[in-house]
Design an enzyme around this catalytic site. Structure first.
Site, mmCIF file in Angstrom:
data_model
loop_
_atom_site.group_PDB
_atom_site.id
_atom_site.type_symbol
_atom_site.label_atom_id
_atom_site.label_comp_id
_atom_site.label_asym_id
_atom_site.label_seq_id
_atom_site.Cartn_x
_atom_site.Cartn_y
_atom_site.Cartn_z
ATOM 1 N N LYS A 1 29.744 42.230 30.404
ATOM 2 C CA LYS A 1 29.822 40.838 30.868
ATOM 3 C C LYS A 1 29.704 40.855 32.381
ATOM 4 O O LYS A 1 30.440 41.578 33.064
ATOM 5 C CB LYS A 1 31.167 40.255 30.460
ATOM 6 C CG LYS A 1 31.488 38.925 31.106
ATOM 7 C CD LYS A 1 32.777 38.386 30.536
ATOM 8 C CE LYS A 1 33.254 37.177 31.296
ATOM 9 N NZ LYS A 1 34.372 36.519 30.626
HETATM 10 C C1 5RP Z 1 38.182 36.982 33.972
HETATM 11 C C2 5RP Z 1 37.345 36.781 32.786
HETATM 12 C C3 5RP Z 1 37.052 35.397 32.345
HETATM 13 O O1 5RP Z 1 37.107 35.356 30.969
HETATM 14 C C4 5RP Z 1 35.696 35.056 32.826
HETATM 15 O O2 5RP Z 1 35.686 34.915 34.189
HETATM 16 C C5 5RP Z 1 34.991 33.935 32.043
HETATM 17 O O3 5RP Z 1 35.398 32.760 32.403
HETATM 18 P P1 5RP Z 1 34.633 31.801 33.417
HETATM 19 O O4 5RP Z 1 33.408 31.310 32.698
HETATM 20 O O5 5RP Z 1 35.647 30.739 33.654
HETATM 21 O O6 5RP Z 1 34.251 32.599 34.637
HETATM 22 O O7 5RP Z 1 36.878 37.697 32.171
HETATM 23 O O8 5RP Z 1 38.107 38.278 34.413
#
Ligand code: 5RP
Length: 259
Positions: free
Chosen positions: A173
């Site tokens: 991610k």
């Molecule tokens: C924090 C995360 C969050 O889940 C991620 O940032 C996703 O959320 P957003 O779309 O609000 O950024 O992994 O480390």
């Protein structure tokens, strides 16, 4: 890859198109009662029918989501720092692999911070967790966290994403950036994008569209959904971009339906 790992992965990434809409509501583990998630259950439960996967902490899962709910879980298993502390991204393991299994997680999420002071700790923490998770056939989503002072460009995000994959992550991610194709093309495992801070809905949908066009397999989005004036509309809009090849404009029209 063994049967259990493949089976769990197929719950996270939909086999029909290889894409996924992950709803990220794990923010409380370092941000406390984040705007929109004060009552996490009331916000999230109506959104679940449009999500393929729910990413959250074990405390949120136990307290806000009923065990009967049919949604694959990606459990956040790293943490230990807060937005008011001095070492925001010096995370370590906060959930054992046994508890992840007990909670029937389809996958686990672990944050790493490449290029910052505690890089090594987070990388070793993640790799140790990958060793344990692989023993039980559980996919690990590496979250390439980015410090406040770090630039989210293709060079840096390629580095962090490729490292995560080489260290054994099953999915990465990361953040969307100009030249995102470079990040995707140099990463041998599937990539999903985070939404980041809340932006106008039209912009967030354009970003999701651009990410899919560049080769991301989906989104793991939070604030741009649960802080929207119309969270259900945003879920529907993101869903058609990820699974139905909709353009950002078509998706925005869906967002605006019955606002
Ligand atoms: C924090 C995360 C969050 O889940 C991620 O940032 C996703 O959320 P957003 O779309 O609000 O950024 O992994 O480390």
């Amino acid at each position: 890859m063994d049967w259990g790992m493949k089976n769990r992965l197929s719950k996270i990434i939909k086999p029909k198109d290889g894409h996924t809409v992950m709803l990220a509501v794990d923010h409380g583990y370092f941000m406390g009662p984040t705007t929109g998630l004060e009552n996490l259950g009331a916000m999230v439960n109506p959104l679940l029918r449009y999500a393929d996967t729910l990413m959250l902490t074990r405390g949120a899962l136990r307290n806000y989501i009923a065990p009967e709910v049919d949604i694959p879980i990606v459990l956040r298993v790293s943490g230990g720092t807060s937005i008011v502390g001095k070492e925001l991204l010096h995370e370590g393991t906060v959930v054992s692999i046994e508890d992840a299994i007990r909670l029937n997680a389809s996958g686990v999420a672990y944050s790493i911070l490449v290029g910052a002071e505690f890089e090594r700790d987070t990388l070793l923490g993640m790799t140790q967790y990958i060793d344990e998770a692989e023993r039980y056939g559980i996919p690990v989503l590496a979250v390439t966290a980015v410090g406040r002072d770090m630039v989210k460009d293709a060079k840096y995000l390629s580095l962090a994403s490729r490292m995560a994959a080489e260290l054994g992550a099953t999915i990465v991610k990361t953040y969307f950036c100009p030249g995102f194709e470079k990040v995707v093309d140099s990463c041998p495992v599937p990539i999903v994008i985070a939404g980041g801070k809340k932006t106008p809905e039209k912009e967030a949908l354009q970003m999701a569209y651009d990410a899919i066009q560049a080769g991301a397999i989906g989104v793991d989005m939070g604030r741009n959904i649960f802080q929207s004036e119309n969270p259900v509309g945003m879920m529907k809009a993101v869903q058609v971009i990820v699974h139905k090849k909709a353009t950002a404009k078509e998706a925005f029209d869906i967002f605006n339906e019955k606002k």
